[in-house]
Every structure is written in structure tokens, then in C-alpha cells.
Design a protein around this motif. Structure first.
Motif, PDB file in Angstrom:
ATOM      1  N   VAL A   9     -40.923 -13.126  -3.461  1.00 12.81           N
ATOM      2  CA  VAL A   9     -41.784 -12.019  -3.855  1.00 12.81           C
ATOM      3  C   VAL A   9     -42.794 -11.808  -2.735  1.00 12.81           C
ATOM      4  CG1 VAL A   9     -43.415 -11.164  -5.566  1.00 12.81           C
ATOM      5  CG2 VAL A   9     -41.517 -12.634  -6.292  1.00 12.81           C
ATOM      6  N   LEU A  10     -42.863 -10.592  -2.229  1.00 13.74           N
ATOM      7  CA  LEU A  10     -43.796 -10.230  -1.160  1.00 13.74           C
ATOM      8  C   LEU A  10     -44.871  -9.342  -1.760  1.00 13.74           C
ATOM      9  CD1 LEU A  10     -44.634  -9.965   1.840  1.00 13.74           C
ATOM     10  CD2 LEU A  10     -43.079  -8.006   1.971  1.00 13.74           C
ATOM     11  N   GLY A  11     -46.119  -9.749  -1.625  1.00 18.15           N
ATOM     12  CA  GLY A  11     -47.242  -8.956  -2.110  1.00 18.15           C
ATOM     13  C   GLY A  11     -47.989  -8.342  -0.936  1.00 18.15           C
ATOM     14  N   GLY A  12     -48.197  -7.042  -0.984  1.00 10.90           N
ATOM     15  CA  GLY A  12     -49.005  -6.340   0.011  1.00 10.90           C
ATOM     16  C   GLY A  12     -50.336  -5.989  -0.628  1.00 10.90           C
ATOM     17  N   GLU A  23     -50.670  -9.398   3.649  1.00 13.36           N
ATOM     18  CA  GLU A  23     -49.637  -9.756   2.677  1.00 13.36           C
ATOM     19  C   GLU A  23     -49.596 -11.259   2.433  1.00 13.36           C
ATOM     20  OE1 GLU A  23     -45.704 -10.120   5.428  1.00 13.36           O
ATOM     21  OE2 GLU A  23     -46.507  -8.117   5.138  1.00 13.36           O
ATOM     22  N   ALA A  24     -48.877 -11.623   1.397  1.00 14.62           N
ATOM     23  CA  ALA A  24     -48.609 -13.024   1.074  1.00 14.62           C
ATOM     24  C   ALA A  24     -47.239 -13.077   0.409  1.00 14.62           C
ATOM     25  CB  ALA A  24     -49.686 -13.592   0.147  1.00 14.62           C
ATOM     26  N   ARG A  25     -46.593 -14.230   0.490  1.00 13.64           N
ATOM     27  CA  ARG A  25     -45.264 -14.402  -0.092  1.00 13.64           C
ATOM     28  C   ARG A  25     -45.254 -15.562  -1.071  1.00 13.64           C
ATOM     29  NH1 ARG A  25     -41.469 -11.765   3.337  1.00 13.64           N
ATOM     30  NH2 ARG A  25     -42.461 -11.195   5.283  1.00 13.64           N
ATOM     31  N   LYS A  50     -50.735 -15.242  -4.633  1.00 12.50           N
ATOM     32  CA  LYS A  50     -52.195 -15.297  -4.507  1.00 12.50           C
ATOM     33  C   LYS A  50     -52.685 -14.433  -3.350  1.00 12.50           C
ATOM     34  CE  LYS A  50     -52.572 -19.858  -6.511  1.00 12.50           C
ATOM     35  NZ  LYS A  50     -53.059 -21.230  -6.370  1.00 12.50           N
ATOM     36  N   VAL A  51     -53.802 -13.762  -3.584  1.00 21.13           N
ATOM     37  CA  VAL A  51     -54.444 -12.992  -2.523  1.00 21.13           C
ATOM     38  C   VAL A  51     -54.978 -13.992  -1.504  1.00 21.13           C
ATOM     39  CG1 VAL A  51     -56.260 -11.355  -1.966  1.00 21.13           C
ATOM     40  CG2 VAL A  51     -55.112 -11.211  -4.174  1.00 21.13           C
ATOM     41  N   PRO A  52     -54.628 -13.842  -0.224  1.00 20.81           N
ATOM     42  CA  PRO A  52     -55.167 -14.757   0.785  1.00 20.81           C
ATOM     43  C   PRO A  52     -56.696 -14.760   0.773  1.00 20.81           C
ATOM     44  CG  PRO A  52     -53.399 -13.425   1.706  1.00 20.81           C
ATOM     45  CD  PRO A  52     -53.712 -12.862   0.345  1.00 20.81           C
TER      46      PRO A  52
END
Length: 72
Positions: A9-12, A23-25, A50-52
């Protein structure tokens, strides 16, 4: 029906004006405990991207992309 072989799952993350921040994965690889038993495989996996730390004060929204590898 197929079991999940791998899931990413890739979060932008974006600021309040919609500008891209970063982003975070989150990656899932199931344990190698052999093959699934008879019947329906487990088809759900809970996850959290999680948000970096460097983006937490600025991030106002997120979008997610999901890559799912299954055994057909």
C-alpha cells in the motif's frame, strides 16, 4: 478465490492546498507456513500507512494505491 501472496500500500500525503508532500509504504508478505487449507482463503489484511514524522504537521489529506499479488 486466491490467497494474497504479497500486498503493498502506497500512501501519498498532501497539504491543505493539495500540494504533494511525500509518501510512505506499507508492505505485507505472508509467513511461509505452507499452503492454505481447504475452503476460502483469508482475503483481508488490516494495514496502517503512517504519515512520516517530517510531514505530520503539514499533511491534511492522503491518497492510497494498492498492489495485490494473488495466486490464480
Amino acid at each position: 478465490m486466491s490467497e494474497i501472496l504479497a500486498l503493498q500500500v502506497l500512501g501519498g500525503f498532501y497539504d491543505a492546498k493539495g500540494a504533494y508532500l511525500g509518501e510512505a509504504r506499507w508492505n505485507f508478505v505472508p509467513p511461509e507456513e505452507g499452503h492454505h487449507e481447504e475452503g476460502h482463503p483469508e482475503e483481508s489484511v488490516s494495514f496502517v500507512v503512517k504519515v512520516p514524522a517530517a510531514l505530520r504537521a503539514k499533511a491534511a489529506s492522503a491518497s492510497y494505491g494498492v498492489t495485490n499479488l494473488v495466486n490464480e
